[in-house]
Motif scaffolding. Structure first.
Motif, PDB file in Angstrom:
ATOM      1  N   GLY A   1       0.807  -1.212   0.000  1.00 56.16           N
ATOM      2  CA  GLY A   1       0.000   0.000   0.000  1.00 56.16           C
ATOM      3  C   GLY A   1       0.835   1.255   0.000  1.00 56.16           C
ATOM      4  N   VAL A   2       2.055   1.159   0.531  1.00 59.54           N
ATOM      5  CA  VAL A   2       3.003   2.284   0.508  1.00 59.54           C
ATOM      6  C   VAL A   2       3.757   2.320  -0.813  1.00 59.54           C
ATOM      7  N   TRP A   3       4.261   1.162  -1.250  1.00 56.51           N
ATOM      8  CA  TRP A   3       5.112   1.133  -2.440  1.00 56.51           C
ATOM      9  C   TRP A   3       4.326   1.339  -3.730  1.00 56.51           C
ATOM     10  N   ASP A   4       3.025   1.141  -3.709  1.00 62.47           N
ATOM     11  CA  ASP A   4       2.215   1.391  -4.903  1.00 62.47           C
ATOM     12  C   ASP A   4       2.194   2.866  -5.284  1.00 62.47           C
ATOM     13  N   VAL A   5       2.432   3.743  -4.316  1.00 59.21           N
ATOM     14  CA  VAL A   5       2.294   5.179  -4.588  1.00 59.21           C
ATOM     15  C   VAL A   5       3.552   5.980  -4.264  1.00 59.21           C
ATOM     16  N   LEU A   6       4.479   5.414  -3.518  1.00 62.85           N
ATOM     17  CA  LEU A   6       5.703   6.127  -3.153  1.00 62.85           C
ATOM     18  C   LEU A   6       6.925   5.350  -3.632  1.00 62.85           C
ATOM     19  N   SER A   7       7.917   6.065  -4.121  1.00 62.27           N
ATOM     20  CA  SER A   7       9.169   5.441  -4.535  1.00 62.27           C
ATOM     21  C   SER A   7      10.069   5.244  -3.317  1.00 62.27           C
ATOM     22  N   ASN A   8      11.145   4.481  -3.506  1.00 62.96           N
ATOM     23  CA  ASN A   8      12.113   4.292  -2.424  1.00 62.96           C
ATOM     24  C   ASN A   8      12.682   5.621  -1.948  1.00 62.96           C
ATOM     25  N   ASP A   9      12.988   6.511  -2.899  1.00 58.11           N
ATOM     26  CA  ASP A   9      13.536   7.816  -2.537  1.00 58.11           C
ATOM     27  C   ASP A   9      12.506   8.653  -1.781  1.00 58.11           C
ATOM     28  N   ASP A  10      11.243   8.563  -2.193  1.00 58.86           N
ATOM     29  CA  ASP A  10      10.191   9.288  -1.474  1.00 58.86           C
ATOM     30  C   ASP A  10      10.120   8.840  -0.014  1.00 58.86           C
ATOM     31  N   VAL A  11      10.208   7.541   0.191  1.00 59.07           N
ATOM     32  CA  VAL A  11      10.109   6.997   1.547  1.00 59.07           C
ATOM     33  C   VAL A  11      11.283   7.454   2.398  1.00 59.07           C
ATOM     34  N   VAL A  12      12.492   7.362   1.855  1.00 58.91           N
ATOM     35  CA  VAL A  12      13.677   7.784   2.609  1.00 58.91           C
ATOM     36  C   VAL A  12      13.602   9.275   2.934  1.00 58.91           C
ATOM     37  N   LYS A  13      13.169  10.068   1.979  1.00 59.50           N
ATOM     38  CA  LYS A  13      13.050  11.511   2.216  1.00 59.50           C
ATOM     39  C   LYS A  13      12.037  11.813   3.307  1.00 59.50           C
TER      40      LYS A  13
ATOM     41  N   ARG B   1       4.174   7.038  11.129  1.00 60.57           N
ATOM     42  CA  ARG B   1       2.854   7.643  10.936  1.00 60.57           C
ATOM     43  C   ARG B   1       2.869   8.641   9.789  1.00 60.57           C
ATOM     44  N   LEU B   2       3.898   9.481   9.721  1.00 63.02           N
ATOM     45  CA  LEU B   2       3.987  10.468   8.648  1.00 63.02           C
ATOM     46  C   LEU B   2       4.131   9.798   7.282  1.00 63.02           C
ATOM     47  N   LEU B   3       4.812   8.663   7.250  1.00 63.00           N
ATOM     48  CA  LEU B   3       4.966   7.953   5.981  1.00 63.00           C
ATOM     49  C   LEU B   3       3.626   7.389   5.508  1.00 63.00           C
ATOM     50  N   VAL B   4       2.834   6.839   6.414  1.00 67.60           N
ATOM     51  CA  VAL B   4       1.510   6.333   6.042  1.00 67.60           C
ATOM     52  C   VAL B   4       0.616   7.481   5.592  1.00 67.60           C
ATOM     53  N   GLU B   5       0.689   8.604   6.284  1.00 74.54           N
ATOM     54  CA  GLU B   5      -0.113   9.759   5.881  1.00 74.54           C
ATOM     55  C   GLU B   5       0.302  10.261   4.504  1.00 74.54           C
ATOM     56  N   ALA B   6       1.606  10.239   4.203  1.00 75.78           N
ATOM     57  CA  ALA B   6       2.071  10.643   2.868  1.00 75.78           C
ATOM     58  C   ALA B   6       1.552   9.695   1.807  1.00 75.78           C
TER      59      ALA B   6
ATOM     60  N   LYS C   1      -9.762   2.618  -4.576  1.00 75.61           N
ATOM     61  CA  LYS C   1      -9.835   2.371  -3.143  1.00 75.61           C
ATOM     62  C   LYS C   1      -8.431   2.217  -2.586  1.00 75.61           C
ATOM     63  N   MET C   2      -8.087   3.056  -1.620  1.00 74.29           N
ATOM     64  CA  MET C   2      -6.759   3.012  -1.016  1.00 74.29           C
ATOM     65  C   MET C   2      -6.531   1.674  -0.332  1.00 74.29           C
ATOM     66  N   ASP C   3      -5.317   1.144  -0.493  1.00 77.08           N
ATOM     67  CA  ASP C   3      -4.947  -0.112   0.135  1.00 77.08           C
ATOM     68  C   ASP C   3      -4.531   0.127   1.586  1.00 77.08           C
ATOM     69  N   ASP C   4      -4.541  -0.949   2.394  1.00 75.63           N
ATOM     70  CA  ASP C   4      -4.013  -0.860   3.752  1.00 75.63           C
ATOM     71  C   ASP C   4      -2.526  -0.533   3.690  1.00 75.63           C
ATOM     72  N   CYS C   5      -2.044   0.154   4.702  1.00 73.24           N
ATOM     73  CA  CYS C   5      -0.624   0.503   4.775  1.00 73.24           C
ATOM     74  C   CYS C   5      -0.083   0.117   6.152  1.00 73.24           C
ATOM     75  N   ALA C   6       1.075  -0.502   6.173  1.00 79.41           N
ATOM     76  CA  ALA C   6       1.763  -0.832   7.417  1.00 79.41           C
ATOM     77  C   ALA C   6       3.239  -0.508   7.249  1.00 79.41           C
ATOM     78  N   VAL C   7       3.839   0.120   8.262  1.00 85.96           N
ATOM     79  CA  VAL C   7       5.218   0.598   8.170  1.00 85.96           C
ATOM     80  C   VAL C   7       5.957   0.280   9.468  1.00 85.96           C
ATOM     81  N   VAL C   8       7.191  -0.179   9.325  1.00 82.09           N
ATOM     82  CA  VAL C   8       8.132  -0.310  10.437  1.00 82.09           C
ATOM     83  C   VAL C   8       9.366   0.496  10.086  1.00 82.09           C
ATOM     84  N   CYS C   9       9.759   1.408  10.961  1.00 75.76           N
ATOM     85  CA  CYS C   9      10.996   2.180  10.802  1.00 75.76           C
ATOM     86  C   CYS C   9      11.949   1.797  11.931  1.00 75.76           C
TER      87      CYS C   9
END
Length: 476
Positions: A316-328, A341-346, A359-367
């Motif tokens: 759900g995160v990688w479908d819309v954000l690139s690796n560089d977007d996530v790191v930034k 939390r900010l990454l999921v909101e982005a 329909k937005m997919d579920d998103c789960a993130v571990v940093c």
């Protein structure tokens, strides 16, 4: 930057085959204490009987000593994502991280089951290796895994021996996890499953196992002191040449639907179902004879001082954000504890921008922050957000009891049979859709109503619909 290599075990069409496993000649782990008075690895395993009471094990929204985690439900129904950070996974500062993305009518239960059981199975197989090698020298078990020429002369470097043991432990634990799902009496995984991206951090070493399309990346400083992204795992999609070749060799079909040509899927040879959007997964036993496997791709990464954090996330995160977007996004977060939390909101904002009719997919993130530090922000996600946006929207089972809470106190709901095809009485019962705690109606399965992941306009659903099979009793 460290060096990375990746190995994937040989596999056949059978879900029970994972290639030849080489027995490790030496124990790899510096947590095997040389001091008899210290806590041993075996002692550590015996403390795992009550997972919910284990300290430093985080699987709901919030932060730990070295990490932050966050998940948010999408618009497709119940949140089927799960995640975990387990600090002190083993003695001497070993951390386990994982993200699991379920799919199918019972995908949320499969993902949570894997979250609970897979780390313990990994510990169990490592413990078995310890017992087998009892009495062996542990001189090769230093944290940095430096080798000398003498080891090479004796049949391989210490690094190779360590990697072989970790590889064997990951392969065996993933195989055992899938076997448990197949025989689980109360969890129907025939047309439901889950991805898994898991990492064990031991000192400066990362050991990774991955199936499906959840992903792990590394945020590092380059020579210009700019943050750069390095992808640690491969999204195991059906159109990867090696994956497609295996699936087709096993009589499965790989093609994309006309209205989503960028999403290759796996289909049964005799039916346009289920349309699984990944080549490897836990569960999904309707496809295990047709090339979908649960054998993980194992890899090892050596960390350096320039490496700052690791991000694990569902698709759900990688479908819309690139690796560089996530790191930034993570590196620019005002506090480390708010990064997930900010990454999921982005990601949520990007879903609305890029796919406004989807329909937005579920998103789960571990940093996971590699210097072992987290800030002391008074996180409101540990208070209000855990109540409003918990790690999953929990359904009720047919007896009216909670299916499973994220505190691990309640067990999964009970299904009468571990089969997708149900009798007419069961079908009438399942046509009355249960209502989750958030008031939304869950997707249900009946003879006259097949579960569908393409109701309305969606994007990149892991599963299109359940296959239909003639009604017959279980084979003996």
């Amino acid at each position: 930057m460290g060096g990375c290599f990746s190995t994937s075990s040989q596999s056949s069409c059978s879900s029970m085959s994972n290639g030849e496993i080489i027995s490790p000649p030496c124990l790899p782990l510096r947590f095997f204490s040389r001091n008899r008075n210290r806590k041993t690895y075996s002692d550590h395993v015996t403390t795992l009987q009550h997972l919910s009471s284990i300290p430093n094990r985080r699987f709901t929204n919030g932060k730990s000593r070295t990490s932050c985690v966050f998940t948010q439900q999408g618009r497709k129904g119940i949140n089927q994502d799960a995640m975990i950070v387990w600090e002190d996974f083993m003695p001497e500062d070993v951390t386990f991280c994982g993200v699991f993305d379920g799919h199918g009518p019972h995908g949320h239960l499969v993902a949570r089951k894997v979250r609970e059981a897979l780390p313990v199975k990994l510990l169990s197989f490592l413990n078995s290796s310890e017992l087998k090698q009892n009495g062996s020298s542990t001189s090769c078990c230093s944290g940095n895994h430096k080798s000398d020429g003498g080891d090479r002369e004796q049949g391989g470097s210490k690094d190779d021996k360590v990697d072989l043991l970790w590889r064997e432990a990951f392969l065996k634990s993933y195989k055992a996890m899938d076997k448990e799902l197949r025989s689980h009496p109360n969890l129907d995984s025939f047309c439901s499953g889950s991805t898994a991206v898991t990492i064990v951090k031991q000192g400066s070493n990362l050991y990774m196992g991955n199936i499906g399309d959840s992903r792990a990346i590394l945020g590092s400083m380059d020579s210009n002191n700019s943050m750069v992204a390095t992808q640690l795992t491969v999204d195991l999609k059906p159109d990867l040449p090696r994956e497609a070749e295996r699936i087709k060799r096993c009589r499965g079909r790989v093609f994309a639907l006309q209205d989503e040509p960028e999403v290759p899927r796996v289909w049964l040879p005799f039916d346009d179902a289920p349309g699984l959007a990944m080549a490897r997964a836990f569960g999904d036993f309707c496809l295990k004879e047709y090339g979908v496997i649960s054998i993980p791709e194992f890899s090892h990464w050596s960390l350096t001082e320039r490496d700052k954090f690791i991000v694990l996330a569902s698709d759900g995160v990688w479908d819309v954000l690139s690796n560089d977007d996530v790191v930034k996004t993570v590196s620019s977060a005002p506090t480390r504890s708010s990064a997930a939390r900010l990454l999921v909101e982005a990601a949520a904002r990007e879903w609305k921008t890029k796919y406004p009719t989807s329909k937005m997919d579920d998103c789960a993130v571990v940093c996971l922050f590699l210097d072992g530090k987290i800030d002391s922000e008074s996180d409101y996600e540990e208070q209000g957000l855990e109540q409003g946006l918990s790690s999953a929207t929990l359904p009720s089972n047919h007896s009216g009891k909670a299916a499973e809470s994220d505190d691990g106190q309640n067990s999964e709901p009970s299904l009468q049979r571990n089969f997708t095809v149900r009798s007419s009485e069961e079908s009438d019962h399942y046509k009355q859709a249960p209502t989750g705690e958030n008031g939304e109606t869950e997707a249900v399965v009946g003879e006259e109503q097949s579960w569908s992941g393409l109701e309305g306009v969606t994007r990149v659903n892991s599963l299109v619909q359940l296959p239909r099979f003639p009604e017959e009793g279980p084979k003996t």
